[in-house]
Design a protein around this motif. Structure first.
Motif, mmCIF file in Angstrom:
data_model
loop_
_atom_site.group_PDB
_atom_site.id
_atom_site.type_symbol
_atom_site.label_atom_id
_atom_site.label_comp_id
_atom_site.label_asym_id
_atom_site.label_seq_id
_atom_site.Cartn_x
_atom_site.Cartn_y
_atom_site.Cartn_z
ATOM 1 N N HIS A 75 0.792 -1.229 0.000
ATOM 2 C CA HIS A 75 0.000 0.000 0.000
ATOM 3 C C HIS A 75 0.827 1.282 0.000
ATOM 4 N N SER B 117 -4.732 -8.876 -7.836
ATOM 5 C CA SER B 117 -4.360 -9.983 -6.956
ATOM 6 C C SER B 117 -5.592 -10.658 -6.359
ATOM 7 N N ASP B 118 -6.534 -9.866 -5.882
ATOM 8 C CA ASP B 118 -7.748 -10.418 -5.270
ATOM 9 C C ASP B 118 -8.651 -11.132 -6.263
ATOM 10 N N THR C 115 1.443 -6.206 -6.981
ATOM 11 C CA THR C 115 1.142 -5.026 -6.178
ATOM 12 C C THR C 115 -0.170 -4.341 -6.579
ATOM 13 N N HIS D 86 -3.596 -4.568 -6.034
ATOM 14 C CA HIS D 86 -4.418 -5.280 -5.052
ATOM 15 C C HIS D 86 -5.663 -5.887 -5.690
#
Length: 146
Positions: A12, A42-43, A37, A39
């Motif tokens: 973050h 990635s999720d 990186t 987010h």
């Protein structure tokens, strides 16, 4: 000789870019890799590859399988791991990555603020070097490569 450094830790803040920029300014023979990186990407990677999952738990499991594969492959190819524990966010992934580096017998530089000394004391004791700032980690790299 060029070394590959895996940058583990929270995603973050811009600590990775700061370290990479400073290492490049010093012309250190380093290549950097790390976790995804982005987010959101990635999720959502599990569903992007395997399709819609039946629950949020299944979605998390699908994404974590792919993210864990990425981490394992990149970490195994790395010569060194730097794991940063920040003060603001939960640090479960950082702890997991630092432990994986130790298990893989990868040299580990742990960056953690002084106020996290107590909760990270055992992990710190297993790391090769523990410092408090990105600049200190960079100085360790500079010394090792000099």
């Amino acid at each position: 000789m060029k070394f590959t450094v895996y940058l583990a830790g929270e995603i973050h803040t811009s600590w990775r870019e700061e370290l990479i920029d400073k290492a490049q300014a010093l012309d250190l023979p380093l290549e950097f890799v790390g976790p995804m990186t982005d987010h959101e990407r990635s999720d959502n990677i599990g569903e992007a590859i395997m399709g819609t999952q039946p629950s949020s738990i299944a979605k998390d499991e699908a994404a974590s399988q792919i993210n864990n594969l990425r981490t394992e492959l990149l970490m195994k190819k790395s010569d060194l791991v730097i794991a940063l524990f920040g003060e603001k966010y939960k640090q479960w992934n950082t702890a997991m990555d630092a432990s994986a580096a130790i298990s893989l017998q990868k040299p580990l530089i742990l960056i953690r603020p002084e106020n996290l000394h107590h909760p990270l004391k055992e992990l710190s004791n297993k790391a090769n070097v523990t410092v408090e700032t990105v600049n200190q980690a960079l100085k360790v790299l500079t010394y090792v490569l000099d």
